[in-house]
Scaffold this active site. Structure first.
Site, PDB file in Angstrom:
ATOM      1  N   LYS A  81       0.854  -1.249  -0.134  1.00  0.00           N
ATOM      2  CA  LYS A  81      -0.007   0.070   0.059  1.00  0.00           C
ATOM      3  C   LYS A  81       0.815   1.016  -0.055  1.00  0.00           C
ATOM      4  O   LYS A  81       2.102   1.212   0.333  1.00  0.00           O
ATOM      5  CB  LYS A  81      -0.866  -0.123   1.160  1.00  0.00           C
ATOM      6  CG  LYS A  81      -2.180  -1.094   1.090  1.00  0.00           C
ATOM      7  CD  LYS A  81      -2.890  -1.058   2.312  1.00  0.00           C
ATOM      8  CE  LYS A  81      -4.044  -1.960   2.343  1.00  0.00           C
ATOM      9  NZ  LYS A  81      -4.918  -2.017   3.647  1.00  0.00           N
ATOM     10  N   TYR A 133     -12.395  -1.844  -4.200  1.00  0.00           N
ATOM     11  CA  TYR A 133     -12.977  -1.975  -2.700  1.00  0.00           C
ATOM     12  C   TYR A 133     -14.665  -1.855  -2.590  1.00  0.00           C
ATOM     13  O   TYR A 133     -14.947  -1.801  -1.648  1.00  0.00           O
ATOM     14  CB  TYR A 133     -12.394  -1.017  -1.790  1.00  0.00           C
ATOM     15  CG  TYR A 133     -10.570  -1.220  -1.530  1.00  0.00           C
ATOM     16  CD1 TYR A 133     -10.522  -2.322  -0.683  1.00  0.00           C
ATOM     17  CD2 TYR A 133      -9.858  -0.534  -2.199  1.00  0.00           C
ATOM     18  CE1 TYR A 133      -9.395  -2.619  -0.269  1.00  0.00           C
ATOM     19  CE2 TYR A 133      -8.418  -0.832  -1.699  1.00  0.00           C
ATOM     20  CZ  TYR A 133      -8.288  -2.071  -1.043  1.00  0.00           C
ATOM     21  OH  TYR A 133      -6.891  -2.010  -0.672  1.00  0.00           O
ATOM     22  N   ASN A 191      -1.874   0.472   6.826  1.00  0.00           N
ATOM     23  CA  ASN A 191      -1.258  -0.902   7.509  1.00  0.00           C
ATOM     24  C   ASN A 191      -0.424  -1.573   6.402  1.00  0.00           C
ATOM     25  O   ASN A 191      -0.223  -2.815   6.776  1.00  0.00           O
ATOM     26  CB  ASN A 191      -2.644  -1.783   7.777  1.00  0.00           C
ATOM     27  CG  ASN A 191      -3.528  -2.147   6.932  1.00  0.00           C
ATOM     28  OD1 ASN A 191      -3.333  -2.032   5.778  1.00  0.00           O
ATOM     29  ND2 ASN A 191      -4.676  -2.896   7.162  1.00  0.00           N
ATOM     30  N   HIS A 207      -2.106  -5.552   1.739  1.00  0.00           N
ATOM     31  CA  HIS A 207      -3.610  -6.113   1.419  1.00  0.00           C
ATOM     32  C   HIS A 207      -3.093  -7.629   1.059  1.00  0.00           C
ATOM     33  O   HIS A 207      -2.430  -7.631   0.186  1.00  0.00           O
ATOM     34  CB  HIS A 207      -4.294  -5.277   0.383  1.00  0.00           C
ATOM     35  CG  HIS A 207      -5.408  -6.106  -0.050  1.00  0.00           C
ATOM     36  ND1 HIS A 207      -6.752  -6.112   0.521  1.00  0.00           N
ATOM     37  CD2 HIS A 207      -5.655  -6.905  -1.190  1.00  0.00           C
ATOM     38  CE1 HIS A 207      -7.681  -7.047  -0.147  1.00  0.00           C
ATOM     39  NE2 HIS A 207      -6.858  -7.224  -1.054  1.00  0.00           N
ATOM     40  N   GLU A 246      -9.670 -10.920  -7.302  1.00  0.00           N
ATOM     41  CA  GLU A 246      -8.648  -9.764  -6.952  1.00  0.00           C
ATOM     42  C   GLU A 246      -7.568  -9.933  -8.043  1.00  0.00           C
ATOM     43  O   GLU A 246      -6.992  -8.823  -8.850  1.00  0.00           O
ATOM     44  CB  GLU A 246      -8.154  -9.775  -5.756  1.00  0.00           C
ATOM     45  CG  GLU A 246      -9.319  -9.487  -4.940  1.00  0.00           C
ATOM     46  CD  GLU A 246      -9.001  -9.131  -3.385  1.00  0.00           C
ATOM     47  OE1 GLU A 246      -9.664  -8.641  -2.653  1.00  0.00           O
ATOM     48  OE2 GLU A 246      -7.771  -9.624  -3.002  1.00  0.00           O
TER      49      GLU A 246
END
Length: 140
Positions: A11, A51, A114, A117, A128
Protein backbone atom coordinates in the site's frame (compact mmCIF):
# COMPACT_ATOMS: atom_id res chain seq x y z
CA UNK A 1 -1.63 -28.35 1.17
CA UNK A 2 -2.46 -27.19 -2.31
CA UNK A 3 -0.45 -24.69 -4.31
CA UNK A 4 -2.47 -21.46 -4.35
CA UNK A 5 -2.17 -17.95 -5.67
CA UNK A 6 -3.19 -14.84 -3.80
CA UNK A 7 -3.18 -11.12 -4.50
CA UNK A 8 -0.91 -8.92 -2.45
CA UNK A 9 -0.87 -5.13 -2.50
CA UNK A 10 1.93 -3.11 -0.97
CA UNK A 11 0.00 0.00 0.00
CA UNK A 12 0.88 3.71 -0.36
CA UNK A 13 2.26 4.14 3.17
CA UNK A 14 4.84 1.43 2.47
CA UNK A 15 5.76 2.41 -1.10
CA UNK A 16 6.22 6.01 0.03
CA UNK A 17 8.76 4.82 2.62
CA UNK A 18 10.55 2.58 0.08
CA UNK A 19 9.69 -0.66 1.91
CA UNK A 20 8.81 -2.82 -1.11
CA UNK A 21 12.00 -4.88 -0.96
CA UNK A 22 11.82 -5.44 2.80
CA UNK A 23 8.17 -6.52 2.56
CA UNK A 24 8.84 -8.83 -0.39
CA UNK A 25 11.73 -10.39 1.53
CA UNK A 26 9.28 -11.39 4.28
CA UNK A 27 7.01 -13.08 1.72
CA UNK A 28 9.91 -14.92 0.12
CA UNK A 29 11.37 -15.99 3.48
CA UNK A 30 7.96 -17.51 4.27
CA UNK A 31 8.15 -19.64 1.11
CA UNK A 32 5.94 -17.53 -1.15
CA UNK A 33 7.01 -16.82 -4.72
CA UNK A 34 6.21 -13.60 -6.56
CA UNK A 35 4.82 -14.74 -9.92
CA UNK A 36 3.56 -11.33 -11.12
CA UNK A 37 4.29 -7.80 -9.97
CA UNK A 38 3.83 -4.21 -11.08
CA UNK A 39 3.91 -0.75 -9.57
CA UNK A 40 0.85 1.31 -10.48
CA UNK A 41 -0.92 4.52 -9.56
CA UNK A 42 -4.59 3.71 -8.96
CA UNK A 43 -7.27 6.14 -10.07
CA UNK A 44 -10.16 6.87 -7.73
CA UNK A 45 -12.51 4.88 -9.99
CA UNK A 46 -10.16 1.86 -9.90
CA UNK A 47 -9.81 2.00 -6.10
CA UNK A 48 -13.58 2.34 -5.66
CA UNK A 49 -14.23 -0.63 -7.95
CA UNK A 50 -11.62 -2.80 -6.22
CA UNK A 51 -12.96 -2.01 -2.74
CA UNK A 52 -16.62 -2.02 -3.86
CA UNK A 53 -17.45 -4.68 -1.26
CA UNK A 54 -16.87 -1.96 1.39
CA UNK A 55 -18.83 0.83 -0.34
CA UNK A 56 -21.45 1.08 2.41
CA UNK A 57 -18.91 1.07 5.26
CA UNK A 58 -17.98 4.37 6.92
CA UNK A 59 -14.28 4.04 6.04
CA UNK A 60 -14.82 3.55 2.27
CA UNK A 61 -14.04 7.13 1.25
CA UNK A 62 -10.97 7.35 3.47
CA UNK A 63 -9.73 3.96 2.22
CA UNK A 64 -10.10 4.78 -1.46
CA UNK A 65 -8.51 8.22 -1.06
CA UNK A 66 -5.59 6.62 0.77
CA UNK A 67 -5.14 3.99 -1.95
CA UNK A 68 -4.73 6.69 -4.62
CA UNK A 69 -2.40 8.89 -2.53
CA UNK A 70 0.82 7.22 -3.74
CA UNK A 71 1.71 4.33 -6.06
CA UNK A 72 1.03 0.77 -4.95
CA UNK A 73 2.71 -2.50 -5.85
CA UNK A 74 0.24 -5.19 -6.90
CA UNK A 75 1.54 -8.72 -7.06
CA UNK A 76 0.57 -12.35 -7.13
CA UNK A 77 2.10 -14.65 -4.55
CA UNK A 78 2.19 -18.41 -5.06
CA UNK A 79 2.90 -21.29 -2.73
CA UNK A 80 1.46 -24.02 -0.56
CA UNK A 81 -1.52 -22.54 1.29
CA UNK A 82 -0.54 -19.12 -0.08
CA UNK A 83 -3.70 -17.34 1.10
CA UNK A 84 -3.32 -18.34 4.75
CA UNK A 85 0.47 -17.99 4.64
CA UNK A 86 0.20 -14.47 3.22
CA UNK A 87 -2.28 -13.47 5.92
CA UNK A 88 0.00 -14.92 8.59
CA UNK A 89 3.00 -12.98 7.26
CA UNK A 90 0.94 -9.76 7.03
CA UNK A 91 -0.28 -9.96 10.64
CA UNK A 92 -3.44 -8.53 12.19
CA UNK A 93 -5.05 -5.51 10.51
CA UNK A 94 -4.38 -3.44 13.61
CA UNK A 95 -0.59 -3.32 13.98
CA UNK A 96 -0.98 -3.06 17.75
CA UNK A 97 -2.47 -6.58 17.69
CA UNK A 98 -0.07 -8.02 15.09
CA UNK A 99 2.45 -10.67 16.07
CA UNK A 100 6.13 -9.79 16.31
CA UNK A 101 7.96 -10.09 13.01
CA UNK A 102 4.87 -9.65 10.83
CA UNK A 103 4.74 -6.98 8.15
CA UNK A 104 2.12 -4.93 9.94
CA UNK A 105 3.91 -5.11 13.29
CA UNK A 106 7.19 -4.06 11.68
CA UNK A 107 5.99 -1.49 9.14
CA UNK A 108 2.35 -0.37 9.51
CA UNK A 109 1.68 3.15 10.73
CA UNK A 110 -1.93 2.60 11.85
CA UNK A 111 -5.04 0.48 11.25
CA UNK A 112 -5.73 2.49 8.09
CA UNK A 113 -2.12 2.75 6.93
CA UNK A 114 -1.34 -0.91 7.46
CA UNK A 115 1.14 -1.36 4.57
CA UNK A 116 -0.35 -4.43 2.86
CA UNK A 117 -3.51 -6.05 1.53
CA UNK A 118 -4.05 -9.75 0.92
CA UNK A 119 -6.90 -11.84 -0.42
CA UNK A 120 -8.97 -13.61 2.23
CA UNK A 121 -10.25 -16.67 0.34
CA UNK A 122 -9.67 -18.59 -2.92
CA UNK A 123 -12.73 -17.01 -4.57
CA UNK A 124 -11.65 -13.51 -3.56
CA UNK A 125 -8.09 -14.19 -4.71
CA UNK A 126 -9.28 -15.23 -8.17
CA UNK A 127 -11.37 -12.07 -8.59
CA UNK A 128 -8.67 -9.77 -7.18
CA UNK A 129 -5.89 -11.28 -9.29
CA UNK A 130 -8.01 -10.96 -12.44
CA UNK A 131 -8.70 -7.30 -11.58
CA UNK A 132 -5.00 -6.42 -11.95
CA UNK A 133 -3.41 -9.14 -14.10
CA UNK A 134 -4.06 -10.99 -17.35
CA UNK A 135 -3.14 -14.65 -17.57
CA UNK A 136 -0.12 -13.74 -19.70
CA UNK A 137 1.34 -11.74 -16.81
CA UNK A 138 1.32 -14.70 -14.38
CA UNK A 139 4.71 -16.28 -14.94
CA UNK A 140 5.33 -18.75 -12.13
Amino acid sequence: MAIERTLSIIKPDATKRNLTGKINAKFEEAGLRIVAQKRIQLTLAQAQKFYEVHKDRPFFGELTEFMISEPVVVQVLEGEGAIAKNREVMGATNPANAAEGTIRKDFALSVGENSVHGSDAPETAAVEIAYFFSGLELVG
